[in-house]
Write an enzyme that holds these catalytic residues in place. Structure first.
Site, mmCIF file in Angstrom:
data_model
loop_
_atom_site.group_PDB
_atom_site.id
_atom_site.type_symbol
_atom_site.label_atom_id
_atom_site.label_comp_id
_atom_site.label_asym_id
_atom_site.label_seq_id
_atom_site.Cartn_x
_atom_site.Cartn_y
_atom_site.Cartn_z
ATOM 1 N N GLU A 252 36.935 24.879 39.695
ATOM 2 C CA GLU A 252 37.896 25.939 39.991
ATOM 3 C C GLU A 252 37.096 27.230 40.009
ATOM 4 O O GLU A 252 36.645 27.704 38.960
ATOM 5 C CB GLU A 252 38.995 25.953 38.928
ATOM 6 C CG GLU A 252 40.243 26.708 39.359
ATOM 7 C CD GLU A 252 40.096 28.198 39.162
ATOM 8 O OE1 GLU A 252 39.843 28.894 40.166
ATOM 9 O OE2 GLU A 252 40.230 28.660 38.027
ATOM 10 N N CYS A 286 40.954 34.903 38.912
ATOM 11 C CA CYS A 286 40.558 34.478 40.251
ATOM 12 C C CYS A 286 41.684 34.608 41.265
ATOM 13 O O CYS A 286 41.443 34.576 42.467
ATOM 14 C CB CYS A 286 40.030 33.045 40.217
ATOM 15 S SG CYS A 286 41.135 31.894 39.396
#
Length: 498
Positions: A252, A286
């Site tokens: 990720e 993010c």
């Protein structure tokens, strides 16, 4: 313990907390004093940890799914009891406001509970072997089995919840887990390990190591590890993938998320949501709102409302419950964000508010209409700065969004169903949030991206599957449909297999 007394954070190896010869101090980015002292692993300790993890696999694999689920539910209850402690550690080590830290603690508990529910669903299947002539007279079963050892490498920005995702899924799948903590948050990592152990995760099934990138690289390459789960930057993720080789990986990685405010949007709602989520955790997420594309007909209206909300955000001491924006992780990160904002102005953008740096704190910045070549548009800011751009044509926005090397999440404010499905088809992202900003995540929903934003999906159900393999059982001469013998048809596979 006094807030001025540093946390001592040993490694946890072979069922015991162990201090090592070398230790690293973590200075809090806001209060500017040492908040944790973590024992550092070396190459020899890595080998010990890997051997211990391999030896400890059976202690989890032999637990029934019901037993594992019960342990995970106890971990959730213990997390609720220690939520204030978790929030305080996050504030001291990282500068994350305690209000956000309490929210992260709630998510840790939820993640454990979600993983517990998924654990109770573990099972297998009966395959349609007799649906084909060569399968007559056979029964084929499958079941999910652990990969053995999972390596979890976690980031600083949400160290408790992102560890909970990896550890809970690994344990739910029947694996032992090696954890490499982020150097910026060893104490915030250790408390999750403490909770898991107190809840009943076998001590031999968890290894916790502290150290830098060299320790992570050695762990990724170590034989005997079945899967690697990593959250971090795209560059670091590429290095993890190279070091891990053919192991299963869940990566990720980064993003520079876009949120689109269309002509028919509720601008007041969009402005409030983007201001609230663009600067939470000082933008160190993010999926933080980074680029907002606003239809030209609503641009001025949006900017006025958005800037007003941003100016009302409370910036200050992360231990103060009223604080909405604390500090960044360190001075270097803050300096980078401030310099990118300055570069955007030099290149033609304007900054009506924010972008002022003091130590590791940067005031929330609004950057209007910088060029597409500016770093604040092209790269991942990972800080408290939001870019607002105008557009006339949705095709133009889709093209600009898809030009990014990232593709994690996007937001879209509109009431037009046709536009929703059109952009869901065309935007190259892992998820599209409708009438909400890009910075929205539910821990039980698949989360992950495309392109340089990663591989795999992070949520308990999907990660448990990543941390397990399928084992198949062939029962020849046993039919679910009749008492007939094995098919007399020629078995070419048997004849031709050496």
């Amino acid at each position: 313990m006094s807030r001025d007394t540093p946390f001592t954070v040993p490694c946890f190896i072979e069922g015991a907390w162990q201090e090592t010869a070398e230790a690293a101090e973590r200075q809090g980015p806001y209060h500017r004093h040492v908040v944790s002292i973590a024992s550092q692993a070396d190459a020899a300790l890595v080998e010990v940890a890997v051997k211990a993890a391999i030896a400890g696999r059976g202690s989890v694999a032999t637990l029934s799914p019901s037993d594992r689920a019960d342990i995970l539910e106890r971990a959730a209850d213990l997390t609720d009891q220690r939520s204030d402690e978790i929030a305080e550690r996050l504030a001291l080590e990282l500068g994350k406001p305690v209000r956000d830290g309490r929210g992260e603690a709630l998510r840790v508990a939820a993640t454990f509970r979600i993983a517990a529910a998924e654990t109770r669903r573990l099972g297998g299947s009966v395959l349609p072997a007799e649906g084909w002539p060569l399968g007559r007279g056979s029964t084929v079963l499958t079941r999910s089995t652990p990969v053995g050892v999972v390596l979890a490498i976690t980031p600083f920005n949400a160290p408790a919840n992102l560890l909970a995702h990896k550890l809970a899924a690994s344990f739910a799948g029947g694996n032992s887990t090696i954890i490499k903590s982020p150097p910026q948050a060893p104490a915030s990592t250790a408390i999750v390990v403490e909770i898991a152990l107190e809840a009943g995760v076998p001590a031999e099934a968890i290894q916790l190591l502290h150290g830098g990138a060299d320790i992570g690289a050695q762990l990724c390459a170590a034989p005997g590890i079945g899967a690697v789960a990593f959250t971090g930057s795209a560059a670091a993720g590429a290095a993890v993938a190279r070091a891990a080789g053919p192991k299963r990986t869940v990566l990720e990685l980064g993003g520079n998320a876009a949120t689109i405010v269309h002509a028919d949007a509720d601008v007041a709602k969009a402005a409030a949501a983007c201001a609230r989520t663009g600067y939470s955790n000082s933008g160190q997420s993010c999926i933080s709102v980074q680029r907002v594309y606003v239809h030209s007909s609503r641009f001025d209206e949006f900017v006025t409302a958005f800037t007003g909300h941003v100016n009302n955000l409370v910036v200050g001491d992360p231990l103060d419950p009223a604080t909405e924006v604390g500090s960044m992780v360190d001075d270097q990160a803050a300096s980078r964000v401030a310099s990118w904002v300055e570069e955007a102005v030099a290149e033609g953008g304007t900054v009506p508010t924010g972008g002022v740096r003091s130590n590791a704190t940067v005031t929330p910045a609004v950057v209007l209409k910088p060029p597409a070549s500016a770093k604040v548009v092209r790269e991942e800011i990972f800080g408290p700065a939001v870019v607002v751009l105008g557009y006339d044509d949705l095709d133009q926005v889709v093209e600009e969004c898809n030009a990014s090397r990232y593709g994690l999440q996007a937001g879209l404010f509109t009431h037009d169903v046709g536009t929703i499905f059109d952009l869901w088809r065309r935007l190259e992202v892992g998820a599209l949030v409708i009438n909400g900003p890009s910075n929205h995540r539910l821990d039980h929903i698949p989360f992950g991206g495309v392109k340089d934003s990663g591989i795999g999906r992070e949520s308990p159900a999907f990660m448990i599957e990543d941390f397990m393999t399928t084992s198949t059982l062939h029962l020849r001469g046993i039919s679910l449909w009749s008492e007939s013998e094995i098919s007399s048809a020629p078995n070419r596979t048997e004849r031709e297999t050496p």
